[in-house]
Scaffold this motif. Structure first.
Motif, mmCIF file in Angstrom:
data_model
loop_
_atom_site.group_PDB
_atom_site.id
_atom_site.type_symbol
_atom_site.label_atom_id
_atom_site.label_comp_id
_atom_site.label_asym_id
_atom_site.label_seq_id
_atom_site.Cartn_x
_atom_site.Cartn_y
_atom_site.Cartn_z
ATOM 1 N N SER A 139 0.829 -1.214 0.000
ATOM 2 C CA SER A 139 0.000 0.000 0.000
ATOM 3 C C SER A 139 0.866 1.268 0.000
ATOM 4 C CB SER A 139 -0.926 0.007 1.218
ATOM 5 O OG SER A 139 -0.193 0.154 2.425
ATOM 6 N N TRP A 140 2.159 1.133 0.270
ATOM 7 C CA TRP A 140 3.064 2.282 0.189
ATOM 8 C C TRP A 140 3.283 2.723 -1.250
ATOM 9 C CZ3 TRP A 140 7.463 0.035 3.736
ATOM 10 C CH2 TRP A 140 6.999 -0.034 5.056
ATOM 11 N N PHE A 141 3.084 1.818 -2.191
ATOM 12 C CA PHE A 141 3.373 2.132 -3.589
ATOM 13 C C PHE A 141 2.329 3.096 -4.138
ATOM 14 C CE2 PHE A 141 5.963 -1.553 -3.057
ATOM 15 C CZ PHE A 141 6.937 -1.514 -4.041
ATOM 16 N N GLN A 142 2.795 4.141 -4.792
ATOM 17 C CA GLN A 142 1.916 5.102 -5.440
ATOM 18 C C GLN A 142 2.498 5.454 -6.808
ATOM 19 O OE1 GLN A 142 -0.979 6.467 -4.138
ATOM 20 N NE2 GLN A 142 -0.792 5.192 -2.294
ATOM 21 N N GLU A 154 -1.872 8.049 -7.429
ATOM 22 C CA GLU A 154 -2.822 7.013 -7.839
ATOM 23 C C GLU A 154 -2.260 5.663 -7.426
ATOM 24 O OE1 GLU A 154 -5.033 5.423 -11.946
ATOM 25 O OE2 GLU A 154 -3.348 6.828 -12.059
ATOM 26 N N PRO A 155 -3.014 4.859 -6.683
ATOM 27 C CA PRO A 155 -2.498 3.533 -6.320
ATOM 28 C C PRO A 155 -2.427 2.633 -7.547
ATOM 29 C CG PRO A 155 -4.775 3.769 -5.609
ATOM 30 C CD PRO A 155 -4.351 5.113 -6.121
ATOM 31 N N PRO A 156 -1.366 1.849 -7.686
ATOM 32 C CA PRO A 156 -1.297 0.928 -8.826
ATOM 33 C C PRO A 156 -2.338 -0.178 -8.703
ATOM 34 C CG PRO A 156 0.515 0.530 -7.302
ATOM 35 C CD PRO A 156 -0.191 1.751 -6.805
ATOM 36 N N SER A 157 -2.692 -0.752 -9.845
ATOM 37 C CA SER A 157 -3.660 -1.849 -9.845
ATOM 38 C C SER A 157 -3.095 -3.076 -9.145
ATOM 39 C CB SER A 157 -4.062 -2.199 -11.285
ATOM 40 O OG SER A 157 -4.523 -1.051 -11.972
ATOM 41 N N ARG A 158 -1.799 -3.311 -9.316
ATOM 42 C CA ARG A 158 -1.117 -4.385 -8.598
ATOM 43 C C ARG A 158 0.382 -4.109 -8.616
ATOM 44 N NH1 ARG A 158 -2.318 -6.714 -13.625
ATOM 45 N NH2 ARG A 158 -0.543 -7.765 -14.649
ATOM 46 N N VAL A 159 1.079 -4.734 -7.669
ATOM 47 C CA VAL A 159 2.527 -4.569 -7.552
ATOM 48 C C VAL A 159 3.178 -5.936 -7.685
ATOM 49 C CG1 VAL A 159 4.427 -3.807 -6.078
ATOM 50 C CG2 VAL A 159 2.265 -2.546 -6.072
#
Length: 414
Positions: A139-142, A154-159
């Motif tokens: 959830s840290w990824f933006q 914007e949050p990515p769809s998946r990491v």
């Protein structure tokens, strides 16, 4: 049973050894650094503005296209032309940094435009964070978009390992940021590289040693800068384990060598910014030297290499041919064991090629952890010999091009 034992002609930008003015024909252009891998073969990338570091590529049909040298990928539903430029995080983040939060640039910053719009189903943006890792919360990824009104997150769809996916994206100046609360004392593990450049002098041989995130664009920028001063990169392996972003590391040697500075901080400086490195003075270097990097706080050895005088004598020799499947898997076994993800597609390929039976496939799937499944798969294929290793090698290239591209760059050190 359980898990055992535990032809269009385009003008290409320059690449080493080739005249940038020479016209080359696709799809078999010599300079692979400037090509996308596509569903119907390689697609050449055109340099359209050298001063702005801006490129263009035309994808002729629907499918997935990956730029291995950068880690950037596009899933498209129809023919499209993509224009890509590279920017620096420093000024952008400086304008938008918020005191209550902590930010970390986790990959290159791209300026992307497409024509026509609406045909990009997914964009895969590369990142340097080591996954899987318990210390990292996805959830840290933006995805940071820099627009006229400022930075929009914007949050990515998946990491995934090596990249984050944004579905049906809008395009702007964009890249991956990590955002986490300030003062949490979080250590973010990242994949990293060590680069060594040899500078000849008859009385005092000098090396430049860099410790950087594993960003191909950053590596190329350092290569280009070192080439201006006739620095020659020596072949060396990266640290095997992830290193903590922002940590400090000590460079040392077995001999009484002068090293300035002895301390390096693992940080992300965008390509084009001044990169920090250690200068190592080795005199006339009659004997081999050992260089080491240790984590400062815990004094943990994280990297070690041996440089012999003969390495310097033959630094201009032709690059070795690409590794065979057997040699590649042997060299990178530890990283493959740690980093391979979903194996179902690979197992299907091995069964379809009569390398595995259904029972052998199930034996791998029944292992309790991902690492045990990876370990069992590699051990079983190795026992079946050279041809089986070749099938696995080709399957991994097809199923996990990001990982294989990353490991190949460590092997070839072009």
């Amino acid at each position: 049973s359980g898990c055992p034992g535990g032809s269009v002609v385009k003008r290409l930008p320059s690449c080493p050894g080739h005249d940038p003015g020479v016209l080359r024909s696709s799809p078999t252009s010599v300079c692979k650094s400037y090509q996308f891998l596509g569903p119907e073969g390689n697609v050449d990338i055109e340099l359209i503005d050298k001063s702005a570091n801006r490129y263009s590529a035309h994808f002729p049909a629907a499918g997935f296209y990956l730029w291995p040298a950068v880690g950037l990928g596009f899933l498209v539903t129809a023919a499209v032309t993509v224009k890509i430029a590279f920017d620096s995080w420093n000024q952008r983040l400086g304008l938008t940094l918020q005191h209550q939060e902590q930010w970390m640039a986790a990959g290159p910053l791209f300026e992307i435009s497409v024509e026509p719009e609406g045909v990009i189903a997914e964009i895969h943006l590369p990142h340097i964070v080591s996954l899987p890792a318990n210390e990292v919360d996805v959830s840290w990824f933006q995805v940071a978009h820099f627009k006229d009104e400022g930075m929009v997150l914007e949050p990515p769809s998946r990491v995934e390992p090596f990249y984050a996916v944004l579905e049906n994206p809008s395009f702007s100046l964009m890249g991956i940021l990590l955002r986490f609360a300030s003062g949490t004392g979080v250590s973010v593990p990242i994949t990293s590289l060590t680069l060594i450049y040899y500078h000849f002098h008859p009385e005092d041989i000098k090396f430049h040693l860099y410790l950087i995130p594993s960003d191909p664009l950053l590596t190329k920028a350092i290569d280009d800068e070192e080439a201006k001063f006739h620095g020659v990169r020596l072949q060396t392996s990266p640290p095997v384990d992830p290193l903590n972003f922002g940590s400090r590391y000590i460079v040392s040697s077995n001999a009484h060598l002068e090293i300035i500075p002895e301390e390096l901080k693992l940080s992300y400086r965008s390509p084009g910014e001044i990169q920090i490195f250690s200068k190592v003075y080795a005199g006339r270097m009659k004997e081999p030297i050992i260089l080491e990097i240790a984590e400062k706080r815990h004094k943990t050895l994280v990297w070690r290499t041996l440089v012999k005088p003969v390495d310097l004598q033959f630094h201009s020799a032709a690059a070795p041919p690409p590794l065979s499947g057997k040699a590649f898997l042997k060299e990178h076994r530890r990283q493959l064991q740690a980093r391979l993800g979903d194996l179902n597609g690979v197992l299907d390929d091995l069964q379809d090629s009569d390398v595995f039976t259904e029972e052998e496939k199930e034996l791998v799937q029944q292992c309790p952890t991902q690492q045990r499944r990876n370990e069992t798969l590699l051990r079983m294929v190795e026992k079946k010999g050279h041809q089986a290793l070749g099938v696995l090698f080709q399957s991994l290239h097809r199923r996990d091009p990001y990982l294989m591209s990353y490991l190949s760059q460590q092997s070839l050190q072009q």
